[in-house]
Write a protein that holds these residues in place. Structure first.
Motif, PDB file in Angstrom:
ATOM      1  N   ASP A 103       0.807  -1.220   0.000  1.00  0.00           N
ATOM      2  CA  ASP A 103       0.000   0.000   0.000  1.00  0.00           C
ATOM      3  C   ASP A 103       0.841   1.272   0.000  1.00  0.00           C
ATOM      4  O   ASP A 103       0.305   2.366  -0.227  1.00  0.00           O
ATOM      5  N   HIS A 104       2.118   1.163   0.296  1.00  0.00           N
ATOM      6  CA  HIS A 104       3.013   2.321   0.406  1.00  0.00           C
ATOM      7  C   HIS A 104       4.290   2.076  -0.409  1.00  0.00           C
ATOM      8  O   HIS A 104       5.379   1.933   0.155  1.00  0.00           O
ATOM      9  N   PRO A 105       4.176   2.042  -1.719  1.00  0.00           N
ATOM     10  CA  PRO A 105       5.323   1.677  -2.553  1.00  0.00           C
ATOM     11  C   PRO A 105       6.467   2.695  -2.541  1.00  0.00           C
ATOM     12  O   PRO A 105       7.576   2.366  -2.954  1.00  0.00           O
ATOM     13  N   HIS A 106       6.221   3.901  -2.052  1.00  0.00           N
ATOM     14  CA  HIS A 106       7.277   4.921  -2.043  1.00  0.00           C
ATOM     15  C   HIS A 106       8.156   4.851  -0.802  1.00  0.00           C
ATOM     16  O   HIS A 106       9.175   5.539  -0.732  1.00  0.00           O
ATOM     17  N   VAL A 107       7.778   4.027   0.184  1.00  0.00           N
ATOM     18  CA  VAL A 107       8.614   3.889   1.373  1.00  0.00           C
ATOM     19  C   VAL A 107       9.881   3.142   0.986  1.00  0.00           C
ATOM     20  O   VAL A 107       9.835   1.995   0.557  1.00  0.00           O
ATOM     21  N   ALA A 108      11.003   3.847   1.126  1.00  0.00           N
ATOM     22  CA  ALA A 108      12.295   3.265   0.767  1.00  0.00           C
ATOM     23  C   ALA A 108      13.229   3.148   1.961  1.00  0.00           C
ATOM     24  O   ALA A 108      14.255   2.485   1.876  1.00  0.00           O
ATOM     25  N   THR A 109      12.867   3.804   3.066  1.00  0.00           N
ATOM     26  CA  THR A 109      13.732   3.825   4.242  1.00  0.00           C
ATOM     27  C   THR A 109      12.931   3.433   5.476  1.00  0.00           C
ATOM     28  O   THR A 109      11.836   3.955   5.693  1.00  0.00           O
ATOM     29  N   VAL A 110      13.492   2.522   6.248  1.00  0.00           N
ATOM     30  CA  VAL A 110      12.912   2.126   7.530  1.00  0.00           C
ATOM     31  C   VAL A 110      13.901   2.529   8.614  1.00  0.00           C
ATOM     32  O   VAL A 110      15.060   2.118   8.582  1.00  0.00           O
ATOM     33  N   LEU A 111      13.425   3.350   9.549  1.00  0.00           N
ATOM     34  CA  LEU A 111      14.237   3.792  10.669  1.00  0.00           C
ATOM     35  C   LEU A 111      13.716   3.119  11.929  1.00  0.00           C
ATOM     36  O   LEU A 111      12.532   3.219  12.242  1.00  0.00           O
ATOM     37  N   PHE A 112      14.601   2.434  12.632  1.00  0.00           N
ATOM     38  CA  PHE A 112      14.218   1.717  13.838  1.00  0.00           C
ATOM     39  C   PHE A 112      14.491   2.583  15.057  1.00  0.00           C
ATOM     40  O   PHE A 112      15.613   3.071  15.234  1.00  0.00           O
ATOM     41  N   PRO A 140      19.248   5.720  17.756  1.00  0.00           N
ATOM     42  CA  PRO A 140      19.179   5.640  19.214  1.00  0.00           C
ATOM     43  C   PRO A 140      17.730   5.711  19.683  1.00  0.00           C
ATOM     44  O   PRO A 140      16.957   6.539  19.198  1.00  0.00           O
ATOM     45  N   SER A 141      17.383   4.842  20.589  1.00  0.00           N
ATOM     46  CA  SER A 141      16.025   4.825  21.119  1.00  0.00           C
ATOM     47  C   SER A 141      15.708   6.147  21.798  1.00  0.00           C
ATOM     48  O   SER A 141      16.539   6.711  22.516  1.00  0.00           O
ATOM     49  N   THR A 142      14.485   6.619  21.584  1.00  0.00           N
ATOM     50  CA  THR A 142      14.019   7.844  22.239  1.00  0.00           C
ATOM     51  C   THR A 142      13.429   7.553  23.614  1.00  0.00           C
ATOM     52  O   THR A 142      13.015   8.462  24.320  1.00  0.00           O
ATOM     53  N   SER A 143      13.395   6.292  23.997  1.00  0.00           N
ATOM     54  CA  SER A 143      12.814   5.864  25.263  1.00  0.00           C
ATOM     55  C   SER A 143      13.571   6.436  26.457  1.00  0.00           C
ATOM     56  O   SER A 143      14.800   6.574  26.413  1.00  0.00           O
ATOM     57  N   PRO A 144      12.861   6.718  27.551  1.00  0.00           N
ATOM     58  CA  PRO A 144      13.559   7.135  28.765  1.00  0.00           C
ATOM     59  C   PRO A 144      14.480   6.045  29.320  1.00  0.00           C
ATOM     60  O   PRO A 144      15.391   6.338  30.086  1.00  0.00           O
ATOM     61  N   ALA A 145      14.278   4.804  28.921  1.00  0.00           N
ATOM     62  CA  ALA A 145      15.169   3.721  29.351  1.00  0.00           C
ATOM     63  C   ALA A 145      16.559   3.867  28.730  1.00  0.00           C
ATOM     64  O   ALA A 145      17.533   3.316  29.235  1.00  0.00           O
ATOM     65  N   ASN A 146      16.660   4.617  27.635  1.00  0.00           N
ATOM     66  CA  ASN A 146      17.946   4.860  26.975  1.00  0.00           C
ATOM     67  C   ASN A 146      18.516   6.193  27.476  1.00  0.00           C
ATOM     68  O   ASN A 146      18.663   7.144  26.729  1.00  0.00           O
ATOM     69  N   ALA A 147      18.809   6.240  28.748  1.00  0.00           N
ATOM     70  CA  ALA A 147      19.292   7.478  29.364  1.00  0.00           C
ATOM     71  C   ALA A 147      20.795   7.658  29.216  1.00  0.00           C
ATOM     72  O   ALA A 147      21.330   8.712  29.555  1.00  0.00           O
ATOM     73  N   SER A 148      21.484   6.659  28.694  1.00  0.00           N
ATOM     74  CA  SER A 148      22.937   6.750  28.582  1.00  0.00           C
ATOM     75  C   SER A 148      23.372   7.695  27.460  1.00  0.00           C
ATOM     76  O   SER A 148      24.501   8.152  27.455  1.00  0.00           O
ATOM     77  N   GLN A 149      22.476   7.989  26.536  1.00  0.00           N
ATOM     78  CA  GLN A 149      22.826   8.872  25.423  1.00  0.00           C
ATOM     79  C   GLN A 149      22.119  10.210  25.588  1.00  0.00           C
ATOM     80  O   GLN A 149      20.918  10.265  25.833  1.00  0.00           O
ATOM     81  N   ARG A 150      22.860  11.277  25.440  1.00  0.00           N
ATOM     82  CA  ARG A 150      22.311  12.618  25.612  1.00  0.00           C
ATOM     83  C   ARG A 150      21.332  12.964  24.492  1.00  0.00           C
ATOM     84  O   ARG A 150      21.447  12.478  23.372  1.00  0.00           O
ATOM     85  N   TYR A 151      20.395  13.830  24.827  1.00  0.00           N
ATOM     86  CA  TYR A 151      19.382  14.277  23.871  1.00  0.00           C
ATOM     87  C   TYR A 151      20.024  14.828  22.597  1.00  0.00           C
ATOM     88  O   TYR A 151      19.588  14.520  21.488  1.00  0.00           O
ATOM     89  N   GLU A 152      21.066  15.641  22.734  1.00  0.00           N
ATOM     90  CA  GLU A 152      21.700  16.267  21.575  1.00  0.00           C
ATOM     91  C   GLU A 152      22.262  15.222  20.618  1.00  0.00           C
ATOM     92  O   GLU A 152      22.204  15.392  19.408  1.00  0.00           O
ATOM     93  N   ALA A 153      22.808  14.139  21.157  1.00  0.00           N
ATOM     94  CA  ALA A 153      23.344  13.075  20.309  1.00  0.00           C
ATOM     95  C   ALA A 153      22.217  12.342  19.588  1.00  0.00           C
ATOM     96  O   ALA A 153      22.338  12.006  18.401  1.00  0.00           O
ATOM     97  N   LYS A 154      21.119  12.093  20.305  1.00  0.00           N
ATOM     98  CA  LYS A 154      19.967  11.458  19.665  1.00  0.00           C
ATOM     99  C   LYS A 154      19.421  12.349  18.556  1.00  0.00           C
ATOM    100  O   LYS A 154      19.158  11.888  17.438  1.00  0.00           O
TER     101      LYS A 154
END
Length: 172
Positions: A103-112, A140-154
């Motif tokens: 249904d979405h043939p133009h999707v070429a990139t999947v970001l996890f 990088p996960s945006t979850s609060p469980a991923n607190a080891s990486q700073r917001y700016e890096a994400k």
């Protein structure tokens, strides 16, 4: 058994952002990334104007306008709490990606959005899907469980990935 949400989608989508399974706060609110400490909406606000200051329907429209679809890899699973590490893979059922990509043939990139989303997609979806043309990138996960990486890096990683996928992003 937990059940995920329908995708946020648009016929113009070029990018699909995938989480693993909504957390408890999101399931309770029936909204993607509803936990107040999750950085997804602040990052989307900085990059495409879909920030938490907007009402949820306006954020969704901003994603669609930017050519971004949003979904989770898993349609259902069992999990105690909200942590991805607590997902029981023996109960995991993937969403219908063959139907989504048809249904979405133009999707070429999947970001996890994190490692579990990528691992689940590769385990439950990728081989039967057989789409070697897709660009797959774990962010990088945006979850609060991923607190080891700073917001700016994400924020920087997400900006670079969206830009590479052809999304018009705001500059720093």
């Amino acid at each position: 058994m937990l059940h995920s949400f329908a995708p946020i989608q648009s016929p113009r989508a070029r990018v699909l952002i995938l989480g693993s399974m909504p957390g408890a706060a999101s399931l309770a609110a029936a909204r993607y990334y509803a936990h107040p400490q999750n950085r997804f909406w602040p990052i989307m606000g900085a990059l495409i104007g879909a920030g938490p200051e907007l009402e949820y329907p306006q954020r969704i429209e901003a994603l669609r306008a930017a050519g971004i679809a949003l979904w989770d890899v898993l349609a259902q699973c069992e999990r105690e709490g909200s942590l991805d590490s607590a997902i029981r893979d023996d109960t995991a059922v993937a969403n219908d990606f063959a139907g989504f990509f048809a249904d979405h043939p133009h999707v070429a990139t999947v970001l996890f959005n994190g490692a579990k989303a990528e691992a689940s997609f590769r385990r439950f979806v990728l081989k039967p899907l057989a789409r070697p043309d897709l660009t797959l990138l774990r962010l990088p996960s945006t979850s609060p469980a991923n607190a080891s990486q700073r917001y700016e890096a994400k924020l920087s990683a997400w900006r670079e990935a969206l830009r590479a996928a052809g999304v018009a992003v705001r500059e720093a």
